[in-house]
Structures are given as structure tokens and as C-alpha cells.
Design a protein around this motif. Structure first.
Motif, mmCIF file in Angstrom:
data_model
loop_
_atom_site.group_PDB
_atom_site.id
_atom_site.type_symbol
_atom_site.label_atom_id
_atom_site.label_comp_id
_atom_site.label_asym_id
_atom_site.label_seq_id
_atom_site.Cartn_x
_atom_site.Cartn_y
_atom_site.Cartn_z
ATOM 1 N N THR A 192 0.861 -1.066 -0.076
ATOM 2 C CA THR A 192 0.062 0.097 -0.126
ATOM 3 C C THR A 192 0.959 1.104 -0.071
ATOM 4 O O THR A 192 2.111 1.176 0.387
ATOM 5 C CB THR A 192 -1.081 0.134 1.250
ATOM 6 N N VAL A 219 -12.016 2.043 5.043
ATOM 7 C CA VAL A 219 -10.622 2.362 5.176
ATOM 8 C C VAL A 219 -10.320 2.565 3.380
ATOM 9 O O VAL A 219 -10.505 1.656 2.721
ATOM 10 C CB VAL A 219 -9.830 1.134 5.753
ATOM 11 N N LEU A 256 -7.896 2.550 0.501
ATOM 12 C CA LEU A 256 -6.492 1.721 0.321
ATOM 13 C C LEU A 256 -5.958 2.332 -0.990
ATOM 14 O O LEU A 256 -6.656 2.324 -2.238
ATOM 15 C CB LEU A 256 -6.697 0.311 0.287
ATOM 16 N N GLU A 287 -8.160 2.114 10.611
ATOM 17 C CA GLU A 287 -7.722 2.980 9.704
ATOM 18 C C GLU A 287 -6.506 4.045 10.360
ATOM 19 O O GLU A 287 -5.568 4.334 9.637
ATOM 20 C CB GLU A 287 -8.729 4.258 9.408
ATOM 21 N N TYR A 319 -3.546 1.543 9.814
ATOM 22 C CA TYR A 319 -3.183 1.258 8.408
ATOM 23 C C TYR A 319 -2.429 2.754 8.175
ATOM 24 O O TYR A 319 -1.473 2.560 7.563
ATOM 25 C CB TYR A 319 -4.474 1.592 7.532
ATOM 26 N N SER A 366 1.518 2.971 7.206
ATOM 27 C CA SER A 366 1.866 3.372 5.620
ATOM 28 C C SER A 366 2.737 4.649 5.369
ATOM 29 O O SER A 366 2.880 5.203 4.322
ATOM 30 C CB SER A 366 0.352 3.863 4.935
ATOM 31 N N ALA A 369 2.791 -1.868 5.294
ATOM 32 C CA ALA A 369 1.167 -2.345 5.286
ATOM 33 C C ALA A 369 1.253 -3.045 3.877
ATOM 34 O O ALA A 369 1.777 -2.395 2.755
ATOM 35 C CB ALA A 369 0.424 -1.068 5.418
#
Length: 157
Positions: free
Chosen positions: A41, A55, A57, A138, A141, A145, A152
Motif C-alpha cells: 500500500t 478504510v 487503500l 484506519e 493503516y 503506511s 502495510a
């Protein structure tokens, strides 16, 4: 007359059971027999309050290299040819307008074209979660990220 009504009723009931049954079987076949690909990601855009509880992506493998003489229209359906890199993450090696006979591919839409790359719309750019757990997912994530972490990924079959 009564037997034909019963027969018709049985056929309708079986059809109503067969349709959702086939939908379930198709997805289970993909999970059990599909090739697993890890999509790394990319950092996400800021939170958009109008999109609801999911979420968003972004994938690093959402673009493909092209030569200068190839042109693609926005919204055009193409086949992205997939290949794993040295770290086990997927990358798009090229595009094809025809369905490939061999190798793994993903059917995608063209978003836009730059000089030497085409940006693609992947069919899995959202992860829907139960409303109370989506903010926590989120946050994690986003944490994984960032430029420092970048660990991720999404596992897709």
C-alpha cells in the motif's frame, strides 16, 4: 393440475437456493484455489468525512509502464499483467487489451495516462468494516503506511 403447480413451486425454490449457493461457491473457490498476491500500500489521502466508515487503500502497484506510442483512454478496460518482485510484492509488468492466455492478470480500468505510465483503478481500493472498528483499523493503516514504516500490504486472491 395440482402436480404441475407443485413441480413449478419446487423448481422455483431450487432456483432460489441455487443462485446464492453458486455465489458462495465461486468466492470459496477463489479463496481455496486462487493465487495469493501481496499488494504494497501507499500513503493514504486525508480522511474524507463524506465517504462513511471504511478504510481507503492506495496501492503502489496501481500504475503500469507503457511505451510512448501506446495510448489508453480514461475508463478503458484492460488486463494488468501481474508479477512478483524480489520482496514478494506484486507489480504490474504491462497492460493488454486482450485477455492473456497464460500468466496471472487482473481486469482493471484506466484512470489516466502519463508519458510512460498508465494509472489504473484497481477493483479493491476500499476495506469496509463494522462502524465502531473502522477508525481503529484506519489509524493502524496510516501508522504502517508512513514513510518510516511502509510495511502495510493487502493480500488478494
Amino acid at each position: 393440475m395440482k402436480k404441475s403447480i407443485i413441480f413449478f413451486f419446487v423448481v422455483i425454490v431450487l432456483a432460489q437456493l441455487a443462485v446464492p449457493g453458486w455465489m458462495i461457491v465461486r468466492r470459496e473457490l477463489v479463496l481455496s484455489e486462487g493465487t495469493a498476491y501481496r499488494f504494497r500500500t501507499a500513503p493514504v489521502d486525508p480522511y474524507d468525512p463524506f465517504r462513511g466508515k471504511y478504510v481507503r487503500l492506495n496501492m503502489e502497484a496501481s500504475s503500469a509502464p507503457v511505451t510512448k506510442d501506446e495510448t489508453y483512454r480514461s475508463g478503458e478496460k484492460v488486463y494488468a499483467l501481474l508479477e512478483n518482485d524480489d520482496e514478494g510484492y506484486v507489480r504490474v509488468e504491462g497492460l493488454s487489451r486482450e485477455c492473456p492466455e497464460a500468466g496471472d492478470y487482473l481486469r482493471v480500468r484506466v484512470s489516466y495516462q502519463q508519458t510512460d505510465r498508465v494509472q489504473l483503478r484497481l477493483p479493491f481500493d476500499r476495506y469496509y468494516a463494522e462502524e465502531s472498528t473502522a477508525p481503529g483499523i484506519e489509524r493502524e493503516y496510516w501508522k504502517h503506511s508512513r514513510q518510516q514504516e511502509r510495511d502495510a500490504y493487502v493480500l488478494v486472491r
